[in-house]
Design a protein around this motif. Structure first.
Motif, short mmCIF file in Angstrom:
data_model
loop_
_atom_site.label_atom_id
_atom_site.label_comp_id
_atom_site.label_asym_id
_atom_site.label_seq_id
_atom_site.Cartn_x
_atom_site.Cartn_y
_atom_site.Cartn_z
N PHE A 18 30.40 59.66 35.96
CA PHE A 18 31.27 58.89 35.07
C PHE A 18 30.53 57.67 34.52
O PHE A 18 29.60 57.16 35.15
CB PHE A 18 32.51 58.40 35.82
CG PHE A 18 33.41 59.49 36.31
CD1 PHE A 18 34.36 60.05 35.47
CD2 PHE A 18 33.32 59.95 37.61
CE1 PHE A 18 35.20 61.06 35.92
CE2 PHE A 18 34.16 60.95 38.07
CZ PHE A 18 35.10 61.51 37.22
N SER A 19 30.97 57.20 33.36
CA SER A 19 30.45 55.95 32.83
C SER A 19 30.90 54.81 33.73
O SER A 19 32.00 54.83 34.29
CB SER A 19 30.97 55.72 31.41
OG SER A 19 32.40 55.69 31.39
N CYS A 20 30.04 53.81 33.90
CA CYS A 20 30.37 52.66 34.73
C CYS A 20 31.13 51.65 33.87
O CYS A 20 30.62 51.22 32.83
CB CYS A 20 29.10 52.04 35.30
SG CYS A 20 29.41 50.94 36.69
N PRO A 21 32.35 51.28 34.24
CA PRO A 21 33.14 50.38 33.40
C PRO A 21 32.52 48.99 33.28
O PRO A 21 32.11 48.40 34.29
CB PRO A 21 34.50 50.32 34.11
CG PRO A 21 34.23 50.73 35.51
CD PRO A 21 33.08 51.68 35.46
N GLN A 22 32.44 48.48 32.06
CA GLN A 22 31.86 47.16 31.83
C GLN A 22 32.72 46.08 32.49
O GLN A 22 33.94 46.17 32.52
CB GLN A 22 31.74 46.90 30.33
CG GLN A 22 30.73 47.78 29.63
CD GLN A 22 30.57 47.41 28.16
OE1 GLN A 22 31.33 46.61 27.62
NE2 GLN A 22 29.56 47.97 27.53
N GLY A 23 32.04 45.06 33.01
CA GLY A 23 32.74 43.96 33.63
C GLY A 23 33.02 44.17 35.11
O GLY A 23 33.58 43.28 35.77
N HIS A 24 32.64 45.34 35.63
CA HIS A 24 32.91 45.63 37.04
C HIS A 24 31.63 45.92 37.80
O HIS A 24 31.63 46.63 38.81
CB HIS A 24 33.90 46.79 37.15
CG HIS A 24 35.23 46.48 36.55
ND1 HIS A 24 36.21 45.79 37.22
CD2 HIS A 24 35.73 46.72 35.31
CE1 HIS A 24 37.27 45.63 36.44
NE2 HIS A 24 37.00 46.18 35.28
N GLU A 25 30.53 45.35 37.30
CA GLU A 25 29.25 45.51 37.97
C GLU A 25 29.33 44.92 39.38
O GLU A 25 29.90 43.86 39.60
CB GLU A 25 28.15 44.80 37.17
CG GLU A 25 27.90 45.37 35.78
CD GLU A 25 28.88 44.87 34.73
OE1 GLU A 25 29.75 44.03 35.08
OE2 GLU A 25 28.78 45.30 33.58
N GLY A 26 28.77 45.61 40.33
CA GLY A 26 28.77 45.15 41.71
C GLY A 26 30.00 45.56 42.49
O GLY A 26 30.03 45.42 43.71
N GLU A 27 31.01 46.08 41.81
CA GLU A 27 32.22 46.53 42.51
C GLU A 27 32.15 48.00 42.88
O GLU A 27 32.93 48.48 43.70
CB GLU A 27 33.46 46.28 41.63
CG GLU A 27 33.70 44.81 41.34
CD GLU A 27 34.82 44.59 40.33
OE1 GLU A 27 35.64 45.51 40.15
OE2 GLU A 27 34.86 43.51 39.72
N ILE A 28 31.22 48.73 42.26
CA ILE A 28 30.99 50.13 42.59
C ILE A 28 29.58 50.23 43.15
O ILE A 28 28.61 49.94 42.46
CB ILE A 28 31.14 51.03 41.35
CG1 ILE A 28 32.55 50.92 40.77
CG2 ILE A 28 30.84 52.48 41.70
CD1 ILE A 28 32.77 51.70 39.49
N ILE A 29 29.48 50.61 44.42
CA ILE A 29 28.18 50.67 45.08
C ILE A 29 28.01 52.01 45.78
O ILE A 29 29.00 52.65 46.16
CB ILE A 29 28.01 49.53 46.11
CG1 ILE A 29 29.06 49.64 47.22
CG2 ILE A 29 28.08 48.16 45.43
CD1 ILE A 29 28.85 48.67 48.37
N ALA A 30 26.77 52.44 45.93
CA ALA A 30 26.48 53.70 46.63
C ALA A 30 27.03 53.65 48.05
O ALA A 30 26.88 52.65 48.75
CB ALA A 30 24.98 53.96 46.64
N GLN A 31 27.71 54.72 48.44
CA GLN A 31 28.36 54.87 49.74
C GLN A 31 29.61 54.00 49.88
O GLN A 31 30.20 53.95 50.97
CB GLN A 31 27.39 54.59 50.90
CG GLN A 31 26.11 55.40 50.85
CD GLN A 31 26.35 56.89 50.67
OE1 GLN A 31 27.16 57.47 51.38
NE2 GLN A 31 25.67 57.51 49.70
N GLY A 32 30.00 53.34 48.81
CA GLY A 32 31.25 52.60 48.81
C GLY A 32 32.39 53.48 48.34
O GLY A 32 32.21 54.66 48.03
#
Length: 202
Positions: free
Chosen positions: A123-137
């Motif tokens: 999926f595309s990574c939503p702008q403004g939410h950097e750091g909220e989606i992490i590998a294994q999270g």
């Protein structure tokens, strides 16, 4: 509060729009609504809504303009399948992860491929939410609790086991489809607190 473990796939049976908002009627399997009372919270594709009426195998929710604008519910049509989860009971068993039902953003399916018995979705990574989606999270996609396999600033990947593919609407997605995204609430609080601490020391 929800867990991201989908209990039902519902079908949209009626959708009416006016200047005040949207009213959506969803059909579910026999017996499912026995656990839902009028006024209860219910997640539809991950968005926390309120059951305002029910009859037979159908329940009705009202969608205010802000929710309609911020979620993929604006792309829905009669006959579409949506993921349904009742609110978590305080006495219930907790699995998945903490899901609030407050959609953060929408993402687009960029790629879909098979790998053994799994289905890999990018999926595309939503702008403004950097750091909220992490590998294994954890991330909720259309209300489904999933583990992030990999991610960068532009995209993230999740893997579906056959059960998740068959019991949710994620298995029906096509490239270009939009989904609701709720990032991990713990990550959001840490990100916000870190920002506050940085500003204090500037």
């Amino acid at each position: 509060m929800f867990t991201g473990l989908i209990k039902e796939k519902g079908k949209i049976s009626h959708l009416s729009k006016n200047s005040q908002g949207v009213r959506l009627t969803c059909q579910v399997s026999a017996g499912f609504l026995e656990q839902i009372a009028i006024g209860d919270s219910i997640a539809v594709d991950g968005a926390c809504l309120t059951c305002v009426a029910k009859r037979g195998r159908e329940f009705v929710v009202d969608i205010m303009p802000e929710t309609f604008k911020r979620t993929n519910l604006r792309y829905q049509h009669i006959g579409n399948t949506v993921n349904i989860e009742p609110a978590l009971s305080a006495a219930g068993r907790f699995e998945g992860h903490f899901v609030t039902g407050h959609i953060d953003a929408q993402s687009q399916l960029l790629d879909k491929k098979k790998l053994g018995n799994a289905e890999i979705l990018t999926f595309s990574c939503p702008q403004g939410h950097e750091g909220e989606i992490i590998a294994q999270g954890s991330v909720a996609v259309n209300g489904v609790s999933l583990t992030v396999v990999s991610c960068d600033e532009e995209r993230f990947t999740v893997s579906l086991i056959p059960h998740s593919r068959d019991k949710t609407n994620l298995g029906q997605l096509k490239e270009g489809d939009w989904v609701n995204i709720e990032t991990d609430i713990l990550g959001k609080y840490i990100k916000a607190q870190t920002g506050i601490e940085r500003r204090r020391h500037v």
